[in-house]
Design an enzyme around this catalytic site. Structure first.
Site, short mmCIF file in Angstrom:
data_model
loop_
_atom_site.label_atom_id
_atom_site.label_comp_id
_atom_site.label_asym_id
_atom_site.label_seq_id
_atom_site.Cartn_x
_atom_site.Cartn_y
_atom_site.Cartn_z
N HIS A 46 -86.47 -35.55 -15.39
CA HIS A 46 -87.58 -34.62 -15.19
C HIS A 46 -88.23 -34.25 -16.52
O HIS A 46 -89.44 -34.26 -16.66
CB HIS A 46 -87.05 -33.38 -14.48
N GLU A 68 -86.97 -39.82 -10.36
CA GLU A 68 -86.72 -38.45 -9.94
C GLU A 68 -86.64 -38.36 -8.42
O GLU A 68 -85.78 -37.67 -7.87
CB GLU A 68 -87.89 -37.60 -10.44
N ASN A 414 -66.84 -59.16 -29.43
CA ASN A 414 -65.78 -60.14 -29.59
C ASN A 414 -64.58 -59.80 -28.75
O ASN A 414 -64.00 -60.66 -28.11
CB ASN A 414 -65.37 -60.20 -31.06
#
Lengths: 677, 156
Positions: A46, A68, A414
């Site tokens: 918002h 929203e 990794n």
């Protein structure tokens, strides 16, 4: 409106909100039932919407608006959360990030085509709306008709709170406040009303929301539910005492009535595709409190890092001038001055500490982007990975923080890619299906240690040896001579990659050596410990700060140089004849070890002024290699403030910077690694 | 911007100039580039730096590179004297100190400086000059600071 001046603020804040969105979504993914997180996410979306609309970025606003809508439904429990929705929301956050970045680079926000996402979101939220809105309307109309008193829609959570309040003897009062038509500052009035009500009890709900009230997003009336011990009358009086209020209607909410009203609209509830109704909210009281009072953040100010650098410079100047004053005091024997200076000394020391502390940033500012990254990698690789982060409050200098993100990301990738095995393989080995990857930061003396751990396959030293020989990086004999720990360290050599196949995530052959050089550029050190089938630990050791280090000051003829204490092993005083030659290279023998020496005077072409009577050797190391630096004199150990030499000296790798000494002169700081090459 | 001002000396009228001496000649830079004029202090030699970079000094806690203008312009060296000064200038975001034999005064050039290329017969060094100002026969050689400070390209 000229919004340029707000650009930086907008970018900073939107990044913060994006981060919270990411965090929120991650924790929501873990626990889909937790609606308090949804509220948090909703608020972030918002705010982002509001900010971007103000700045005129309509695409960002549009996308956040759709988010929203979806979040609102989830919040109201009219929509059941599933993985698809979360994935879509994650994608939205990514697109938002890209749009905000491109806006930050002065480009248009159109880099990302969000129309698909917007469609997807509205397809999630709309069928719901179409189904729920229609039957809901008549129900609401019914309610209004049946009761003269004003009504307000209450969620299950609200009802729970009201019920609990009733048990403790409090009552819930619904108040409808209508402001006078002539009222100009509606938000101010509503704020006064809220304040007045806050004094009487807890406001658990308002329609429209408190934020909308603040932003005047309402006509002339609003609804509030107050939990209070006061009587209806008292509440009315309290509100009426505020001017410009035209009408106050109150109504005590009785849950029994609500219950009766509830069956009146069964169609509406059934129409919603998958309403989640929880028997008991886990922590209703806490949840109720959240919307009423704003979360308290510690107060902070954003400061440009350049200003801090200036502050630091001024600090240095102050210290230098203080030293000069001390010298004057001593030469002229001014007791008063010396006394005052002692006081001043304490103050400057404190000041210096604080300036240093101000530059420190918790590592969480780097760490907080990794949970999201690990999640994405795990999804992509079809692995199950839990990331645990520890010690994220550990602080490091800002300059270090900015640089360590990439190396850590590399190590984490990794670990996820090569470390943690496929779930089936793990099960076969008798490990839990989900791999554990850890990211741990902690203090160790004057250093900060960051570890990336995994409980995966570990690194096979034999494989590394074979690969290194195959690539011609070491000979077979050299490889055979190495113990396993040494062999594993070969992965830090340039051009080494053990991945059998090249994947998107890691294994492009530019892995660990990049990590190592980056860390070493930060005067740090990286090492690895590993056990087959038990996992690996990558350990990064970093100095607390790059701005101030401990250094040994040495003198070569008339010139002064600083050598960082971190790379010094020992210092010794030797006789000229102790320097031997091996194949025309000068060496010394120190405790049975043959150490090549570097004559500073020759290497740095220092003008020869006089023959020195003594020879000192500073034994330094980078990684495992050692060297002895020959100097004329050792001045002593000192804390020095590192300054860059500036762009005029780019390409000059021999010095990592310069520092201003107590007497105001400048000494160069040797980069030991470059010197030894 | 200060540096464009310097480049466009030929179009400027009433240009304020800090004039200084290198050997017997008088040189000048736009006052907008000049930060301050300092007495000579200890200069720390920086090994491996380019020849014309004399070293670094401490300017109120920060490290400032100092270039030897005579060396840069290919003039013969003279020993430091009581009058030797360091003129600190800003070009773009670079701060640099310049060693000069003496600072004479701040002048106002009313007439347009003559294009350096016309005045000096197209020699290599004209890249460092931006024009020559003439005040009643007194010649002020205007420097092109960007070229003089210009980031080292050949770097060692």
């Amino acid at each position: 409106m000229d919004t340029n001046q707000y650009m930086d603020m907008f970018l900073d804040e939107s990044h913060e909100h994006l981060q919270s969105l990411n965090d929120g979504l991650l924790s929501l993914e873990d626990n889909m039932e937790d609606t308090s997180v949804v509220n948090e996410i909703f608020r972030n979306a918002h705010t982002l919407k509001g900010m971007s609309a103000t700045m005129g970025y309509n695409k960002i606003a549009e996308l956040t608006h759709e988010m929203e809508d979806v979040l609102d439904l989830i919040r109201k429990e009219q929509l059941k959360l599933n993985e698809d929705i979360i994935d879509t929301l994650f994608k939205c956050v990514d697109s938002l990030g890209q749009m905000i970045d491109s806006v930050g680079n002065g480009e248009s926000e159109d880099v990302v085509d969000v129309s698909d996402l917007v469609k997807k979101l509205s397809s999630i939220s709309k069928p719901d709306k179409a189904g729920a809105a229609a039957p809901a309307a008549p129900a609401a109309a019914d309610a209004k008709a049946s009761a003269a008193a004003p009504t307000i829609e209450l969620s299950d959570v609200d009802k729970d709170v009201i019920k609990q309040a009733a048990e403790t003897g409090l009552q819930a009062i619904h108040i409808k406040v209508t402001l006078a038509d002539t009222c100009l500052l509606k938000s101010a009035r509503s704020y006064m009303v809220m304040n007045a009500l806050d004094e009487l009890g807890d406001v658990i709900k308002s329609v429209p929301s408190a934020e909308d009230l603040e932003q005047e997003k309402f006509d002339h009336s609003f609804d509030v539910v107050l939990i209070t011990a006061s009587e209806e009358k008292a509440v009315q009086d309290a509100v009426n005492s505020i001017s410009e209020i035209s009408k106050v209607e109150t109504n005590v909410i009785k849950l029994d009535e609500e219950k009766k009203a509830a069956p009146a609209a069964p169609a509406a509830k059934a129409a919603a595709p998958a309403p989640v109704k929880k028997a008991a909210a886990p922590a209703p009281a806490k949840k109720a409190a959240a919307p009423a009072k704003k979360v308290h953040h510690s107060q902070s100010v954003r400061v440009d890092i350049e200003k801090l650098d200036t502050l630091m410079n001024l600090m240095g100047e102050l210290v230098i001038n203080k030293v000069r004053l001390e010298q004057i005091g001593q030469t002229h024997r001014l007791a008063d001055l010396t006394e005052t200076l002692e006081q001043m000394d304490r103050v400057t020391t404190d000041l210096q500490n604080i300036v240093m502390k101000v530059r420190m940033v918790p590592v969480s500012s780097v760490f907080n982007r990794f949970p999201r990254m690990v999640r994405d990698i795990a999804k992509e690789l079809n692995k199950e990975i839990n990331l645990t982060i520890e010690g994220e409050e550990t602080e490091l200098d800002r300059t270090v923080i900015d640089e360590i993100g990439d190396p850590i990301m590399h190590l984490l990738r990794n670990s996820c890619d090569h470390g943690v095995e496929e779930p089936d393989e793990r099960e076969a080995k008798g490990k839990p299906r989900a791999g554990e990857v850890g990211l741990i930061a902690r203090h160790e003396g004057n250093n900060v240690v960051i570890m990336v751990t995994d409980d995966g396959a570990g690194i096979d030293a034999a494989k590394i040896r074979a690969k290194a020989v195959e690539k011609g990086m070491v000979t077979q004999e050299e490889a055979d001579k190495m113990d396993d720990a040494e062999a594993v360290r070969l992965i830090f050599l340039p051009g080494f990659s053990t991945a059998d196949h090249i994947s998107d995530i890691s294994g492009r052959g530019v892995g660990m050596d990049v990590v190592r050089s980056k860390i070493e550029a930060l005067s740090g050190h990286v090492d690895v410990e590993t056990k087959i089938d038990e996992g690996s630990v990558f350990k990064i050791k970093l100095p607390l700060t790059l701005a101030i280090i401990q250094a040994m000051l040495v003198k070569v003829q008339e010139e002064m140089y600083a050598i960082p204490l971190g790379s010094i092993d020992s210092t010794i005083n030797i006789q000229e004849d102790e320097i031997k030659t091996v194949q025309n290279k000068e060496v010394i023998v120190l405790r049975g070890e043959i150490i090549p020496i570097i004559r500073m005077e020759k290497m740095l072409q220092v003008p020869h002024v006089k023959d020195s009577d003594e020879t000192f050797v500073v034994v330094v190391h980078t990684g495992d290699a050692k060297a002895g630096i020959v100097v004329d004199n050792l001045i002593g150990q000192q804390e020095i403030v590192i300054k860059t030499l500036g762009s005029l000296f780019t390409g000059l790798k021999m010095f990592s910077g310069a520092t201003v000494l107590g007497d105001g002169r400048v000494a160069l700081i040797l980069d030991v690694a470059t010197m030894m090459q | 911007m200060a540096n464009t001002e310097n480049n466009n000396v030929t179009t400027e009228e009433n240009l304020q100039v800090v004039a200084f001496k290198l050997r017997n000649e008088e040189y000048g830079v736009s006052i907008l580039n000049v930060q301050e004029i300092r007495n000579l202090t200890d200069i720390t030699r920086v090994p491996f730096a380019q020849d014309f970079i004399k070293g670094v000094i401490n300017l109120r806690g920060s490290v400032l590179p100092v270039i030897d203008l005579k060396e840069r312009l290919g003039l013969e060296q003279t020993p430091y004297t009581q009058d030797t000064r360091i003129v600190t200038v800003t070009v773009g975001d670079l701060h640099v100190g310049m060693l000069v034999d003496a600072v004479t005064e701040v002048l106002t050039l009313t007439a347009k400086p003559i294009d350096a290329k016309k005045a000096v017969n197209g020699k290599e060094l004209t890249q460092f000059l931006s024009g020559i100002g003439n005040i009643d026969g007194r010649l002020i050689i205007m420097l092109n600071l960007e070229e003089i400070i210009g980031l080292p390209k050949e770097g060692k």
